[in-house]
Design an enzyme around this catalytic site. Structure first.
Site, PDB file in Angstrom:
ATOM      1  N   GLU A 115      18.237 -44.606  16.555  1.00 27.79           N
ATOM      2  CA  GLU A 115      17.340 -43.155  16.106  1.00 27.79           C
ATOM      3  C   GLU A 115      16.668 -43.065  17.446  1.00 27.79           C
ATOM      4  OE1 GLU A 115      15.477 -42.270  12.349  1.00 27.79           O
ATOM      5  OE2 GLU A 115      13.692 -41.519  13.129  1.00 27.79           O
ATOM      6  N   LYS A 136      18.758 -50.979   8.368  1.00 28.38           N
ATOM      7  CA  LYS A 136      18.261 -50.312   8.527  1.00 28.38           C
ATOM      8  C   LYS A 136      16.621 -49.463   9.698  1.00 28.38           C
ATOM      9  CE  LYS A 136      16.572 -45.539   6.969  1.00 28.38           C
ATOM     10  NZ  LYS A 136      14.784 -45.536   7.177  1.00 28.38           N
ATOM     11  N   SER A 164      17.677 -43.121   3.978  1.00 28.80           N
ATOM     12  CA  SER A 164      17.902 -42.501   5.308  1.00 28.80           C
ATOM     13  C   SER A 164      18.227 -40.735   5.374  1.00 28.80           C
ATOM     14  CB  SER A 164      18.774 -42.506   6.535  1.00 28.80           C
ATOM     15  OG  SER A 164      18.115 -41.645   7.930  1.00 28.80           O
ATOM     16  N   HIS A 195      18.970 -48.991  12.722  1.00 28.39           N
ATOM     17  CA  HIS A 195      19.846 -47.646  12.403  1.00 28.39           C
ATOM     18  C   HIS A 195      18.368 -46.946  12.872  1.00 28.39           C
ATOM     19  CE1 HIS A 195      18.325 -43.709  10.776  1.00 28.39           C
ATOM     20  NE2 HIS A 195      19.765 -43.992  10.634  1.00 28.39           N
ATOM     21  N   ASN A 196      17.245 -47.496  12.475  1.00 25.97           N
ATOM     22  CA  ASN A 196      15.370 -46.499  13.240  1.00 25.97           C
ATOM     23  C   ASN A 196      15.803 -46.953  14.917  1.00 25.97           C
ATOM     24  OD1 ASN A 196      15.448 -46.071  10.317  1.00 25.97           O
ATOM     25  ND2 ASN A 196      13.501 -45.873  10.550  1.00 25.97           N
TER      26      ASN A 196
HETATM   27  C1  6PG Z   1      15.054 -41.858   8.786  1.00 24.36           C
HETATM   28  C2  6PG Z   1      14.070 -41.902   9.164  1.00 24.36           C
HETATM   29  C3  6PG Z   1      13.081 -42.448   8.643  1.00 24.36           C
HETATM   30  C4  6PG Z   1      11.288 -41.852   9.249  1.00 24.36           C
HETATM   31  C5  6PG Z   1      11.161 -42.761  10.416  1.00 24.36           C
HETATM   32  C6  6PG Z   1      10.314 -41.940  11.697  1.00 24.36           C
HETATM   33  O1  6PG Z   1      15.833 -42.775   8.916  1.00 24.36           O
HETATM   34  O2  6PG Z   1      15.056 -40.896   7.417  1.00 24.36           O
HETATM   35  O3  6PG Z   1      13.933 -43.402   9.964  1.00 24.36           O
HETATM   36  O4  6PG Z   1      13.114 -43.497   8.031  1.00 24.36           O
HETATM   37  O5  6PG Z   1      11.629 -40.759   9.339  1.00 24.36           O
HETATM   38  O6  6PG Z   1      10.719 -44.063  10.179  1.00 24.36           O
HETATM   39  O7  6PG Z   1      10.073 -43.724  11.967  1.00 24.36           O
HETATM   40  P1  6PG Z   1       8.866 -43.407  12.796  1.00 24.36           P
HETATM   41  O8  6PG Z   1       7.453 -43.055  12.834  1.00 24.36           O
HETATM   42  O9  6PG Z   1       8.502 -44.547  13.743  1.00 24.36           O
HETATM   43  O10 6PG Z   1       9.787 -42.391  13.990  1.00 24.36           O
END
Ligand code: 6PG
Length: 472
Positions: free
Chosen positions: A193, A186, A132, A189-190
């Site tokens: 996010e 991960k 990430s 985490h997303n």
């Molecule tokens: C990270 C982000 C990266 C990416 C996302 C975007 O941790 O660096 O999460 O993996 O920016 O996958 O996800 P979306 O396109 O689903 O918003």
């Protein structure tokens, strides 16, 4: 002659930046890409940065594999899904016992588990690694979440730790468990996010439509908030995004960006797995739903024509309450995400180290924040499983939930959508209510399907005698 410490296939943005990061840390890295011209392009950049001496470019995949010292660690950075399986099949005949594939994309963790099981039968290690931090993180220090066989993790550990972000000198990189553990973490985490981003967007909506603030005024508030309890990468970049001006028109860029959010899958996977595990994750689910509604722009335009535009400028809410509401929503969202990880760990026998996960998210990753430092310290003390029961956070929530309540009420009355923050509040109120309302649900289930229920004053499953007609 094998001279490279590690190999990397896939020189798109993330792959190139990771390779440069590895070279910069003093490791010799072999690189390969299906389209050979990308290798040449990469070498130009590596040269510009004075790193070409550490790079072994190989257009021939066999020569590429041969150039890596054994036991080999081969990073693959290709599109998640079928391309990963195809790459594994291509590499298999060239790899030898004890070698490892390090897959660093945003893969579905069940795919990583399947690939791990499959490669184990061939004597090859499969490490599913969550990385990430976007482009910048890959180049200068991402957070790295590793799952797979422990031996092959140990082989790659020095390099992965060296390239990871550091928080107070500690690497934001950790081995989290067997199989798909790294990609699972991960994914969550997303999901978190998504929750953070959506809650920020909801607060921005109140600032814009309820308080009539300009993007620049909103930006100034986020800059201020970034100095306090909300200090985080996402709050910081929100200040920047809101301040940007589109050069052709001189208008705030954010006002010209179409309000349809993209998504690539990890948020949805988090919501699905939470439901499958029976762990409520309303904030993550709300955030995913909000993106889906956002993408249905035509329907929203039609519905606004039917129900009328919301009256702007009529929110009665303070900025101080908005700030605290964000904090309260965030605590609930993280409590949910960590509860999903705790349950998944139990189900899959991963033994996920929750305090360590909070620690390695303190720098490098998209959700990095001051809050995660507090959270990792709280988890390290042990005791409570749910963040809402951890003493330090209980104190914050006792106060901040009142702000969340005022903000959600104001949003409901002012007709501002607040899917994520209201879902967080609803979860909080349900979680802290000792006597809920599922007694009625149980009665209904027994009425129509004889599903049975427990009574509080006696043991065993019971059934009701339900009146079929109701007299006065
Ligand atoms: C990270 C982000 C990266 C990416 C996302 C975007 O941790 O660096 O999460 O993996 O920016 O996958 O996800 P979306 O396109 O689903 O918003």
């Amino acid at each position: 002659m094998a001279s490279a410490d590690i190999g990397l296939i896939g020189l798109a943005v993330m792959g190139s930046n990771l390779a440069l990061n590895i070279a910069e840390k003093g490791y010799a890295i072999a690189v390969h890409n299906r389209t050979a011209s990308k290798i040449d392009d990469f070498m130009v950049v590596a040269k510009e940065q004075g790193l070409d001496g550490k790079v072994v470019p190989e257009a021939d995949i066999k020569a590429f594999i041969q150039s890596v010292k054994r036991p080999r660690s081969i990073i693959i950075m290709v599109k998640a899904g079928k391309p990963v399986d195809e790459m594994i099949e291509q590499l298999l005949p060239m790899l030898e016992q004890g070698d490892a594939i390090l897959e660093c994309g945003n893969s579905l963790y069940t795919d990583s588990q399947r690939r791990y099981d499959y490669l184990k039968t061939k004597g090859i290690g499969y490490l599913g690694i969550g990385v990430s931090g976007g482009e910048e993180g890959a180049r200068h220090g991402p957070a790295i979440m590793v799952g797979g066989p422990e031996q092959q993790w140990k082989n790659a550990q020095p390099i992965l730790e060296a390239i990871s972000a550091k928080f107070n000198g500690e690497p934001c990189c950790a081995y989290l468990g067997e199989g798909g553990a790294g990609h699972f973490v991960k994914t969550i985490h997303n999901g978190i996010e998504y929750g953070d981003m959506q809650m920020i967007a909801e607060v921005y909506g109140v600032m814009r439509d309820g308080l009539g603030m300009s993007p620049k005024q909103a930006s100034d508030v986020f800059v201020e908030w970034n100095k306090g309890a909300l200090n985080s990468y996402l709050i910081e970049i929100t200040g920047h995004v809101l301040a940007a001006v589109e050069p052709k028109t001189g208008k705030p860029l954010v006002d010209l960006i179409v309000d349809k959010a993209g998504q690539k899958g990890t948020g949805v996977w988090s919501a699905i797995v939470a439901q499958q595990l029976g762990v409520p994750a309303t904030a993550i689910e709300g955030a995913v739903a909000a993106r889906s509604i956002s993408s249905r722009k035509d329907e929203r335009i039609a519905a606004e024509a039917v129900y009328g535009k919301i009256a702007t400028g009529k929110a009665s809410v303070s900025l101080a309450d908005l700030e605290k509401a964000l904090l309260a929503g965030k605590i609930v969202s993280y409590a949910q995400g960590f509860a999903v990880m705790a349950k998944a760990s139990e189900e899959n026998g991963w033994n996920l180290p929750l305090a360590t996960i909070a620690k390695i998210w303190r720098a490098g990753c998209i959700i990095r924040s001051r809050f995660l430092d507090q959270m990792s310290a709280a988890y390290a003390k042990g005791g409570a499983d749910n963040l809402l029961m951890v003493p330090d956070f209980v104190e914050i929530m006792k106060d901040a939930n009142q702000s969340l309540r005022r903000v959600v009420s104001a949003a409901a009355l002012g007709e501002f959508p607040m899917i994520c923050l209201s879902a967080s509040l609803a979860y909080f109120d349900s979680y802290r209510q000792a006597r809920g309302t599922a007694n009625l649900t149980q009665g209904q289930r027994d009425f129509f399907g004889a599903h049975g229920f427990e009574l509080s004053d006696r043991p065993g499953e019971q059934h009701g005698t339900w009146p079929s007609t109701l007299g006065k």
